[in-house]
Scaffold this motif. Sequence first.
Motif, short mmCIF file in Angstrom:
data_model
loop_
_atom_site.label_atom_id
_atom_site.label_comp_id
_atom_site.label_asym_id
_atom_site.label_seq_id
_atom_site.Cartn_x
_atom_site.Cartn_y
_atom_site.Cartn_z
N ALA A 134 0.82 -1.22 0.00
CA ALA A 134 0.00 0.00 0.00
C ALA A 134 0.85 1.26 0.00
N ALA A 135 2.11 1.14 0.39
CA ALA A 135 2.98 2.32 0.43
C ALA A 135 3.44 2.76 -0.95
N GLN A 136 3.16 1.96 -1.98
CA GLN A 136 3.64 2.30 -3.33
C GLN A 136 2.59 3.03 -4.15
N SER A 137 3.06 3.99 -4.94
CA SER A 137 2.22 4.68 -5.92
C SER A 137 3.11 5.11 -7.08
N PRO A 138 2.54 5.54 -8.20
CA PRO A 138 3.39 6.02 -9.30
C PRO A 138 4.31 7.17 -8.89
N ALA A 139 3.91 7.91 -7.84
CA ALA A 139 4.72 9.03 -7.37
C ALA A 139 5.63 8.65 -6.21
N ASP A 140 5.59 7.39 -5.78
CA ASP A 140 6.41 6.92 -4.66
C ASP A 140 6.78 5.48 -4.92
N VAL A 141 7.67 5.27 -5.88
CA VAL A 141 7.97 3.92 -6.36
C VAL A 141 8.58 3.05 -5.26
N TYR A 142 9.39 3.62 -4.38
CA TYR A 142 10.07 2.80 -3.38
C TYR A 142 9.43 2.89 -2.00
N GLY A 143 8.16 3.26 -1.95
CA GLY A 143 7.43 3.27 -0.69
C GLY A 143 7.49 1.94 0.05
N PRO A 144 7.34 0.79 -0.63
CA PRO A 144 7.43 -0.48 0.08
C PRO A 144 8.80 -0.73 0.71
N VAL A 145 9.86 -0.26 0.07
CA VAL A 145 11.20 -0.43 0.63
C VAL A 145 11.34 0.43 1.89
N ARG A 146 10.83 1.65 1.83
CA ARG A 146 10.89 2.53 3.00
C ARG A 146 10.11 1.93 4.17
N THR A 147 8.93 1.37 3.88
CA THR A 147 8.13 0.75 4.92
C THR A 147 8.82 -0.49 5.48
N LEU A 148 9.45 -1.27 4.60
CA LEU A 148 10.21 -2.43 5.05
C LEU A 148 11.28 -2.02 6.05
N ALA A 149 12.01 -0.94 5.75
CA ALA A 149 13.05 -0.46 6.65
C ALA A 149 12.46 0.05 7.97
N GLU A 150 11.36 0.78 7.89
CA GLU A 150 10.72 1.30 9.10
C GLU A 150 10.27 0.18 10.03
N ARG A 151 9.94 -0.98 9.45
CA ARG A 151 9.49 -2.12 10.24
C ARG A 151 10.62 -3.10 10.56
N ASN A 152 11.84 -2.62 10.38
CA ASN A 152 13.03 -3.42 10.71
C ASN A 152 13.07 -4.73 9.94
N GLY A 153 12.70 -4.66 8.67
CA GLY A 153 12.77 -5.83 7.80
C GLY A 153 14.18 -6.05 7.30
N ALA A 154 14.35 -7.08 6.49
CA ALA A 154 15.65 -7.46 5.96
C ALA A 154 15.60 -7.58 4.45
N VAL A 155 16.78 -7.44 3.82
CA VAL A 155 16.94 -7.69 2.40
C VAL A 155 17.79 -8.95 2.26
N LEU A 156 17.27 -9.95 1.54
CA LEU A 156 17.97 -11.21 1.33
C LEU A 156 18.46 -11.29 -0.11
N LEU A 157 19.74 -11.54 -0.27
CA LEU A 157 20.33 -11.78 -1.58
C LEU A 157 20.71 -13.25 -1.63
N LEU A 158 19.97 -14.02 -2.39
CA LEU A 158 20.19 -15.46 -2.47
C LEU A 158 20.91 -15.78 -3.78
#
Length: 258
Positions: free
Chosen positions: A120-144
Amino acid sequence: MVHASLRSFGEPVEGGADAILDALLSRGCTVLVPSFTEPQFGVAPPDTMRLSRNGIDYTTLPEVTVSPETPAYYTVDCGVINSGMGVLPTRLIARREATRGRHPLNSFAALGPQAAELVAAQSPADVYGPVRTLAERNGAVLLLGVGLNRMTALHLAEQQSGRRLPIRWARHADGRVYMVETGSCSEGFPRLEPWLRPLARTARVGASQWRAYPAKEALAAAVDAMTADQSMTRCSNSQCLACHDSVAGGPIGPIRLG
């Protein structure tokens, strides 16, 4: 947020990408992936929307060809994805429970308990909203089994370091063309490795090297590196217009998104 190469395992993965998804979901994770569609839904820019320093040579625009099977415009349930995104995102969006963002060219999709909130954080004017929300929620990025050049989250660090994101063009349902934010060249991102290395947790699965980064801290480290030296992310191609314009600060001029 997961970026994966099944080939990196060195042998077939029993159950394929679905097995990886199921393993992560079984641990209570929400899985977020890029599910981009720029080749399918990108359109040529009208003359009035051609910004300067935008990482593109307008005199050599490629001809846009649309497959008869591709819808005229993007919708969250179109089922279309760029095959270059890999098998795992393709399998994720095929699941009935998947949630997908509203960006017509660079959507994100997710499965799991927090999927709706991330997307829901993403829109055409905020492409990386989901990444920002992931960081705010202390999520992780996995490179497999992939490198930092596939770490899409680092495009948000580019923006947070003061750059304007490149602009591309898509079509509304009523036929109007509009501008949207996208990412720039990522082939220089491996140069950030010294700044991100202290944050990485690593493991080897078969022949595949896995790395996990805390999203918030990784973004902060990348922002610090880029702020100190914007040329840090320039790729090895000295003629790369996308890198040149991005390092210089991105598009110039008024931008009306969406």
